[in-house]
Design a protein around this motif. Structure first.
Motif, PDB file in Angstrom:
ATOM      1  N   ASP A  15      66.083  89.930  46.422  1.00 44.71           N
ATOM      2  CA  ASP A  15      66.942  89.289  45.428  1.00 44.71           C
ATOM      3  C   ASP A  15      67.144  90.170  44.193  1.00 44.71           C
ATOM      4  N   ALA A  16      66.183  91.050  43.911  1.00 47.56           N
ATOM      5  CA  ALA A  16      66.315  91.961  42.770  1.00 47.56           C
ATOM      6  C   ALA A  16      67.271  93.103  43.080  1.00 47.56           C
ATOM      7  N   LYS A  17      67.694  93.192  44.334  1.00 46.39           N
ATOM      8  CA  LYS A  17      68.644  94.210  44.787  1.00 46.39           C
ATOM      9  C   LYS A  17      68.145  95.625  44.500  1.00 46.39           C
ATOM     10  N   ARG A  18      66.925  95.897  44.918  1.00 51.20           N
ATOM     11  CA  ARG A  18      66.358  97.236  44.761  1.00 51.20           C
ATOM     12  C   ARG A  18      67.002  98.137  45.797  1.00 51.20           C
ATOM     13  N   SER A  19      67.504  99.252  45.367  1.00 51.87           N
ATOM     14  CA  SER A  19      68.154 100.200  46.261  1.00 51.87           C
ATOM     15  C   SER A  19      67.845 101.608  45.792  1.00 51.87           C
ATOM     16  N   PRO A  20      67.970 102.602  46.666  1.00 44.11           N
ATOM     17  CA  PRO A  20      67.705 103.974  46.255  1.00 44.11           C
ATOM     18  C   PRO A  20      68.679 104.428  45.176  1.00 44.11           C
ATOM     19  N   GLY A  21      68.232 105.335  44.351  1.00 48.85           N
ATOM     20  CA  GLY A  21      69.095 105.878  43.307  1.00 48.85           C
ATOM     21  C   GLY A  21      68.466 105.729  41.943  1.00 48.85           C
ATOM     22  N   TRP A  22      68.843 106.576  41.033  1.00 52.44           N
ATOM     23  CA  TRP A  22      68.214 106.583  39.712  1.00 52.44           C
ATOM     24  C   TRP A  22      69.067 105.844  38.692  1.00 52.44           C
ATOM     25  N   ASN A  23      70.347 106.123  38.621  1.00 55.66           N
ATOM     26  CA  ASN A  23      71.181 105.584  37.549  1.00 55.66           C
ATOM     27  C   ASN A  23      72.108 104.473  37.985  1.00 55.66           C
ATOM     28  N   ASN A  24      72.035 104.053  39.223  1.00 56.85           N
ATOM     29  CA  ASN A  24      73.010 103.067  39.697  1.00 56.85           C
ATOM     30  C   ASN A  24      72.476 101.644  39.689  1.00 56.85           C
ATOM     31  N   ARG A  25      71.394 101.391  38.990  1.00 61.45           N
ATOM     32  CA  ARG A  25      70.811 100.049  38.969  1.00 61.45           C
ATOM     33  C   ARG A  25      70.907  99.434  37.593  1.00 61.45           C
ATOM     34  N   ARG A  26      70.769  98.119  37.570  1.00 61.85           N
ATOM     35  CA  ARG A  26      70.709  97.426  36.282  1.00 61.85           C
ATOM     36  C   ARG A  26      69.427  97.831  35.567  1.00 61.85           C
ATOM     37  N   ASP A  27      69.472  97.797  34.240  1.00 60.30           N
ATOM     38  CA  ASP A  27      68.329  98.242  33.445  1.00 60.30           C
ATOM     39  C   ASP A  27      67.453  97.086  32.983  1.00 60.30           C
ATOM     40  N   ASP A  28      67.777  95.869  33.372  1.00 61.31           N
ATOM     41  CA  ASP A  28      67.001  94.732  32.892  1.00 61.31           C
ATOM     42  C   ASP A  28      65.794  94.454  33.781  1.00 61.31           C
ATOM     43  N   VAL A  29      64.780  93.892  33.170  1.00 60.22           N
ATOM     44  CA  VAL A  29      63.570  93.499  33.895  1.00 60.22           C
ATOM     45  C   VAL A  29      63.817  92.108  34.467  1.00 60.22           C
ATOM     46  N   GLN A  30      63.497  91.929  35.737  1.00 63.34           N
ATOM     47  CA  GLN A  30      63.696  90.633  36.380  1.00 63.34           C
ATOM     48  C   GLN A  30      62.341  89.991  36.645  1.00 63.34           C
ATOM     49  N   ARG A  31      62.291  88.673  36.472  1.00 66.68           N
ATOM     50  CA  ARG A  31      61.041  87.926  36.667  1.00 66.68           C
ATOM     51  C   ARG A  31      61.250  86.889  37.755  1.00 66.68           C
ATOM     52  N   PHE A  32      60.299  86.831  38.678  1.00 68.33           N
ATOM     53  CA  PHE A  32      60.338  85.858  39.763  1.00 68.33           C
ATOM     54  C   PHE A  32      59.035  85.069  39.747  1.00 68.33           C
ATOM     55  N   THR A  33      59.127  83.765  39.964  1.00 64.71           N
ATOM     56  CA  THR A  33      57.951  82.910  40.062  1.00 64.71           C
ATOM     57  C   THR A  33      57.638  82.713  41.536  1.00 64.71           C
ATOM     58  N   LEU A  34      56.466  83.151  41.936  1.00 67.32           N
ATOM     59  CA  LEU A  34      56.040  83.045  43.334  1.00 67.32           C
ATOM     60  C   LEU A  34      55.021  81.918  43.455  1.00 67.32           C
ATOM     61  N   PRO A  35      55.190  81.038  44.413  1.00 62.76           N
ATOM     62  CA  PRO A  35      54.228  79.947  44.569  1.00 62.76           C
ATOM     63  C   PRO A  35      52.881  80.473  45.065  1.00 62.76           C
ATOM     64  N   ASN A  36      51.835  79.796  44.644  1.00 62.35           N
ATOM     65  CA  ASN A  36      50.487  80.137  45.093  1.00 62.35           C
ATOM     66  C   ASN A  36      50.183  79.314  46.327  1.00 62.35           C
ATOM     67  N   ARG A  37      49.726  79.946  47.366  1.00 62.47           N
ATOM     68  CA  ARG A  37      49.516  79.215  48.614  1.00 62.47           C
ATOM     69  C   ARG A  37      48.292  78.311  48.588  1.00 62.47           C
ATOM     70  N   TYR A  38      47.463  78.431  47.549  1.00 64.77           N
ATOM     71  CA  TYR A  38      46.264  77.596  47.457  1.00 64.77           C
ATOM     72  C   TYR A  38      46.443  76.442  46.475  1.00 64.77           C
ATOM     73  N   GLY A  39      47.656  76.249  45.963  1.00 61.83           N
ATOM     74  CA  GLY A  39      47.920  75.124  45.080  1.00 61.83           C
ATOM     75  C   GLY A  39      47.553  75.352  43.631  1.00 61.83           C
ATOM     76  N   HIS A  40      47.223  76.554  43.250  1.00 62.32           N
ATOM     77  CA  HIS A  40      46.886  76.842  41.851  1.00 62.32           C
ATOM     78  C   HIS A  40      48.148  77.233  41.095  1.00 62.32           C
ATOM     79  N   GLU A  41      47.968  77.812  39.914  1.00 67.45           N
ATOM     80  CA  GLU A  41      49.103  78.239  39.099  1.00 67.45           C
ATOM     81  C   GLU A  41      49.955  79.241  39.861  1.00 67.45           C
ATOM     82  N   PRO A  42      51.284  79.187  39.683  1.00 66.67           N
ATOM     83  CA  PRO A  42      52.146  80.165  40.359  1.00 66.67           C
ATOM     84  C   PRO A  42      51.950  81.568  39.770  1.00 66.67           C
TER      85      PRO A  42
END
Length: 74
Positions: A15-42
């Motif tokens: 989803d972050a669209k990581r692709s090869p290349g140095w200057n052809n990507r967005r410069d912003d930091v992206q944050r994703f919340t991943l669920p914890n499989r044990y029911g604790h904090e994500p």
């Protein structure tokens, strides 16, 4: 031995669209919340582009110089 990344991490990287290349990507930091499989904090996954990570010291020095001298860095 290479460890296999969990499916939710692979989906976030896709989803972050990581692709090869140095200057052809967005410069912003992206944050994703991943669920914890044990029911604790994500878990938070931050995707930081290499260009942003590599130039962070230069940006800090430029901002400090600008604060000190009150002018443009260029």
């Amino acid at each position: 031995m290479k460890a296999k990344l969990p499916d939710n991490v692979l989906a976030a990287l896709r989803d972050a669209k990581r692709s090869p290349g140095w200057n052809n990507r967005r410069d912003d930091v992206q944050r994703f919340t991943l669920p914890n499989r044990y029911g604790h904090e994500p878990c938070l996954l931050y995707v930081v582009p290499c260009r942003r990570w590599a130039y962070r010291r230069w940006r800090k020095q430029a901002a400090a110089w600008q604060r000190e001298h009150g002018g443009n860095v260029a």
